[in-house]
Enzyme design. Sequence first.
Site, PDB file in Angstrom:
ATOM      1  CD  GLU A  47      -4.679   6.240 -35.630  1.00 33.20           C
ATOM      2  OE1 GLU A  47      -4.234   5.383 -34.847  1.00 33.20           O
ATOM      3  OE2 GLU A  47      -5.184   7.320 -35.256  1.00 33.20           O
ATOM      4  CG  ASN A 107      -6.306  10.019 -37.626  1.00 37.40           C
ATOM      5  OD1 ASN A 107      -6.248   9.220 -38.557  1.00 37.40           O
ATOM      6  ND2 ASN A 107      -5.730   9.786 -36.448  1.00 37.40           N
ATOM      7  CE  LYS A 124      -8.319   8.689 -33.278  1.00 41.94           C
ATOM      8  NZ  LYS A 124      -6.838   8.434 -33.152  1.00 41.94           N
ATOM      9  CD  GLU A 143      -4.545  10.772 -32.485  1.00 41.62           C
ATOM     10  OE1 GLU A 143      -4.292   9.784 -31.793  1.00 41.62           O
ATOM     11  OE2 GLU A 143      -5.434  10.766 -33.359  1.00 41.62           O
ATOM     12  CB  CYS A 169      -6.954   4.758 -33.230  1.00 37.42           C
ATOM     13  SG  CYS A 169      -5.700   4.326 -32.041  1.00 37.42           S
ATOM     14  CG  ASN A 194      -0.698   4.340 -35.611  1.00 38.78           C
ATOM     15  OD1 ASN A 194       0.177   5.012 -36.148  1.00 38.78           O
ATOM     16  ND2 ASN A 194      -1.484   3.555 -36.316  1.00 38.78           N
TER      17      ASN A 194
HETATM   18  N1  ING Z   1      -3.920   5.969 -29.836  1.00 35.65           N
HETATM   19  C1  ING Z   1      -4.319   5.522 -28.554  1.00 35.65           C
HETATM   20  C2  ING Z   1      -5.644   4.774 -28.577  1.00 35.65           C
HETATM   21  O1  ING Z   1      -6.696   5.291 -28.330  1.00 35.65           O
HETATM   22  C3  ING Z   1      -4.714   6.028 -26.213  1.00 35.65           C
HETATM   23  C4  ING Z   1      -4.341   6.621 -27.544  1.00 35.65           C
HETATM   24  C5  ING Z   1      -4.060   4.916 -25.712  1.00 35.65           C
HETATM   25  C6  ING Z   1      -5.741   6.600 -25.502  1.00 35.65           C
HETATM   26  C7  ING Z   1      -4.423   4.377 -24.491  1.00 35.65           C
HETATM   27  C8  ING Z   1      -6.116   6.060 -24.264  1.00 35.65           C
HETATM   28  C9  ING Z   1      -5.470   4.959 -23.758  1.00 35.65           C
HETATM   29  O2  ING Z   1      -5.553   3.572 -28.828  1.00 35.65           O
HETATM   30  C10 ING Z   1      -4.629   6.639 -30.794  1.00 35.65           C
HETATM   31  N2  ING Z   1      -3.962   6.900 -31.933  1.00 35.65           N
HETATM   32  O3  ING Z   1      -5.784   6.996 -30.618  1.00 35.65           O
END
Ligand code: ING
Length: 270
Positions: A47, A107, A124, A143, A169, A194
């Site tokens: 990503e 994205n 996304k 985001e 992601c 990421n």
């Molecule tokens: N990053 C993370 C993901 O969904 C996240 C954000 C992390 C949301 C952990 C909830 C819990 O893997 C991106 N870029 O979406």
Amino acid sequence: MSRQIRVAAAQSGPIQKDEPRQSVVARLTAMLDQAADAGADLVVFTELALTTFFPRYYAEDRAEMDDWFEREMPNAATRPLFERAAERGVGFYLGYAELTPEGQHFNTSILVDKQGTTVGKYRKVHLPGHAEHDPERAFQHLEKRYFLPGDLGFPVWRTMGGVMGMCICNDRRWPETFRVMGLQGVELVMLGYNTPSVNSQKPGEAIEKRTFHNRLTLQAGAYQNATFVVGVAKAGDEDGHHLFGESCIVNPDGEIVAMAETEADEVVVA
Ligand code: ING
């Protein structure tokens, strides 16, 4: 007859704010060569594969962030990657920040076939985080500030001998993502991620829970839709913020058949 395809997960190590796109593209191209040398037909990059994970930074004026976006694809910085892929006869998935001629920010990921033709685009849908600066958080995840929700749905494409799908992601955490593609007969879902190792709202949460959720979502998506899934991380420490790796290839039985071992640029093939 069995339709075999060799897929490479091309995990990216960290990309720092000041690393030029040309340098990043050289890293991606080197991984594509490594994958092609290992017999891969298809390479899955991550990503936002061209830049640091810039949604961790707050900007009052969103236009300031436009430098992180690509106005066309391929472009001067990425053409060497497209050309090398076509020379090697390798298709690829590439995640990047898209700025459309109409001024919309997404994205985005694209699927490029072995002749260098872009056969598919995905934007996304599930944008995590928040839109305004949140002082309560250990770090920002903006985001929702910088991207619009994807407007292309969850399509699949018949290419490279199979039925291919894409997501990005946070999408992997929502069952409809895989299910909508599963109902279209998808056989291979590619995605980059990421993912911070620390939960900005629960700093005490152990990294093991985050990596468990990553494996859980990829393995469940694969098993419940009888599809291969390739999840590719941007990993390592970006500007003091750690992103976990564990890029992996999952088979339709939900088994992880290959996984990255480092938090650097690393190619895993299956
Ligand atoms: N990053 C993370 C993901 O969904 C996240 C954000 C992390 C949301 C952990 C909830 C819990 O893997 C991106 N870029 O979406």
